[in-house]
Each structure stands twice: as C-alpha cells, then as structure tokens.
Design an enzyme around this catalytic site. Structure first.
Site, PDB file in Angstrom:
ATOM      1  N   MET A  10       0.839  -1.210   0.000  1.00  0.00           N
ATOM      2  CA  MET A  10       0.000   0.000   0.000  1.00  0.00           C
ATOM      3  C   MET A  10       0.881   1.270   0.000  1.00  0.00           C
ATOM      4  O   MET A  10       0.809   2.044   0.927  1.00  0.00           O
ATOM      5  CB  MET A  10      -0.938  -0.027   1.220  1.00  0.00           C
ATOM      6  CG  MET A  10      -1.860  -1.243   1.245  1.00  0.00           C
ATOM      7  SD  MET A  10      -2.795  -1.418   2.794  1.00  0.00           S
ATOM      8  CE  MET A  10      -1.544  -2.055   3.925  1.00  0.00           C
ATOM      9  N   THR A  83       2.169   1.708   5.846  1.00  0.00           N
ATOM     10  CA  THR A  83       1.603   2.868   5.159  1.00  0.00           C
ATOM     11  C   THR A  83       1.011   3.776   6.221  1.00  0.00           C
ATOM     12  O   THR A  83       0.717   3.327   7.336  1.00  0.00           O
ATOM     13  CB  THR A  83       0.529   2.452   4.137  1.00  0.00           C
ATOM     14  OG1 THR A  83       0.019   3.606   3.481  1.00  0.00           O
ATOM     15  CG2 THR A  83      -0.621   1.736   4.807  1.00  0.00           C
ATOM     16  N   CYS A 196       3.409  10.292   4.218  1.00  0.00           N
ATOM     17  CA  CYS A 196       3.031   9.346   3.174  1.00  0.00           C
ATOM     18  C   CYS A 196       4.298   8.569   2.896  1.00  0.00           C
ATOM     19  O   CYS A 196       5.371   9.179   2.740  1.00  0.00           O
ATOM     20  CB  CYS A 196       2.523  10.059   1.929  1.00  0.00           C
ATOM     21  SG  CYS A 196       2.506   9.027   0.444  1.00  0.00           S
ATOM     22  N   THR A 197       4.222   7.258   2.847  1.00  0.00           N
ATOM     23  CA  THR A 197       5.442   6.464   2.748  1.00  0.00           C
ATOM     24  C   THR A 197       6.157   6.632   1.413  1.00  0.00           C
ATOM     25  O   THR A 197       7.299   6.191   1.269  1.00  0.00           O
ATOM     26  CB  THR A 197       5.144   4.970   2.993  1.00  0.00           C
ATOM     27  OG1 THR A 197       4.045   4.546   2.171  1.00  0.00           O
ATOM     28  CG2 THR A 197       4.816   4.725   4.460  1.00  0.00           C
TER      29      THR A 197
END
Length: 231
Positions: A10, A83, A196-197
């Site tokens: 994700m 995530t 946000c990764t």
C-alpha cells in the site's frame, strides 16, 4: 530476534523500502549473514484503494484485520501497517490480533521528541492531514501540528495517488512539495513529517527545506528496536 509481520502493498513501492531498510538495519546490528525475520502480506492495492475511494472504512478495517490475523497465524509476534493512511483502521487491526501493533505515528513522535521538535507539519494524503486520526495522535503526545489549506491538501492527495503510489516521481511534483514545505515552515513548523510512505522517495529528507522525518525511516527504527529487544 523477534519476527515482525508487515501489512504491505500500500503501495508496493514503499513496501520495498520497508523490507530493504529493516534488513539493512539488522545486518548492520548483527553483522555476518544476519537478516531480519519478516513475514510480508502484500495486498492488491487496487482493492484497498477502491475501499478508500468509497469511504468504506469498515471494509478497509476488516481487510486489515484479516491480514493481521494471517500474519499472526504465520508466526508474527507483532504487526505493522506499512503505510500511513491505513492507520485510520489501526483500531480494527488492534482488536483483531493478540500481538502488538507498532503504530507509525508513535514512531514519528519518538523521533520528533528525540530531536527536540515541538511543531510538526504533516504532509500526506488528504485524510492523513485533515481527518484527525493522525494529527490528534501527535497532539495527544504534546506536539503542535500544521497542515496545508484544504485546496493544497487535495492537490497533494492527487499527486500521491495519481503519481507516487504508481511509481511516478516528477521534478514538477518534487518542486511543488518543496514549495508547500516552505509555506509550512513559514507558519512556524520546526520540522515536517513525511506522512506518506512515498513522499520520502520524492523528496528525500536531506533535500527538504526544513528538518524532515521520513515516516518509513521512523517506523523502521521502532520495528527494528522491537525485533532486537529479544537478541
């Protein structure tokens, strides 16, 4: 060494970062041929994205809960959602498993506290910035938070889902993120959480216009400390 279970996919672009960075840290700590004991359950992100767009958070939570249970059944001694946004469903996961859930926001807070930051800009998906599940957890740990205005939040969200989670990283989007960070710095943020990764892949922390905490790096550090506690 304890075995971690990762809820991945994700997106898979950032899951690669988790896998690589966890193994690198373990190898550096233990030397030789050592590597990390990781169980990775990588979802089809299209299914999760459909649930996000439909705002079916009960369904999304059920999906994470099922994944967590599979990981636990496979031998994971703790689990981590790889995530940021899906931490909105962390309570459903926590209720479904009997092992610890290592929370990404707590990892960011730990780094911010260690470095002496007090006011964090949060940059991530629209809901990560505006929904409250993320910023309120930081505020409960003593930090002030800043997020962009709603229009900018929508713009960042669009870049994340139209580009970053599909492995697209452009100079234009990089420049825009730096511009947004400059604005948050002007409002008084002494650091920015790359929440946000994939943002850390677009704007590496060392290139940000203010001190940056990459959520992947922070989360990985906590995961590795937990894994190594039994060594």
């Amino acid at each position: 060494m304890r075995r971690i279970g990762l809820l991945g996919g994700m997106s898979w672009h950032s899951s690669i970062e988790y896998y690589t960075k966890i193994n690198t840290a373990v190898a550096q700590r233990l030397g030789g041929h050592h590597s990390a004991q990781i169980l990775l359950d990588s979802t089809d992100f299209a299914d999760i994205r459909d649930l996000q767009v439909a705002e079916d958070w009960a369904g999304a939570g059920a999906s994470l809960a099922a994944t967590g249970q599979r990981l636990q059944a496979g031998g994971a001694e703790a689990v981590a959602i790889a995530t940021n946004l899906m931490h909105k469903c962390a309570p459903a996961l926590e209720a479904a498993v009997d092992v610890p859930v290592i929370h990404i926001v707590d990892s960011i807070a730990a780094v911010a506290r260690e470095r002496g930051y007090s006011t964090l800009a949060v940059l991530g998906t629209r809901l990560t910035m505006l929904d409250g599940f993320y910023t309120e957890r930081l505020e409960a740990q003593g930090f002030r938070t800043h997020v962009p205005d709603e229009q900018t939040c929508n713009e960042v969200d669009q870049i994340i889902f139209d580009e970053l989670t599909q492995g697209i990283f452009t100079d234009a989007s990089r420049a825009r993120h730096v511009e947004i960070m400059d604005g948050l710095k002007a409002r008084g943020a002494d650091a920015v959480a790359l929440s946000c990764t994939e943002i850390g892949l677009l704007v590496p922390p060392e290139t940000a216009p203010l001190p940056a905490i990459d959520s992947v790096d922070a989360h990985v550090a906590t995961i590795v400390e937990w894994m190594m506690a039994a060594v």
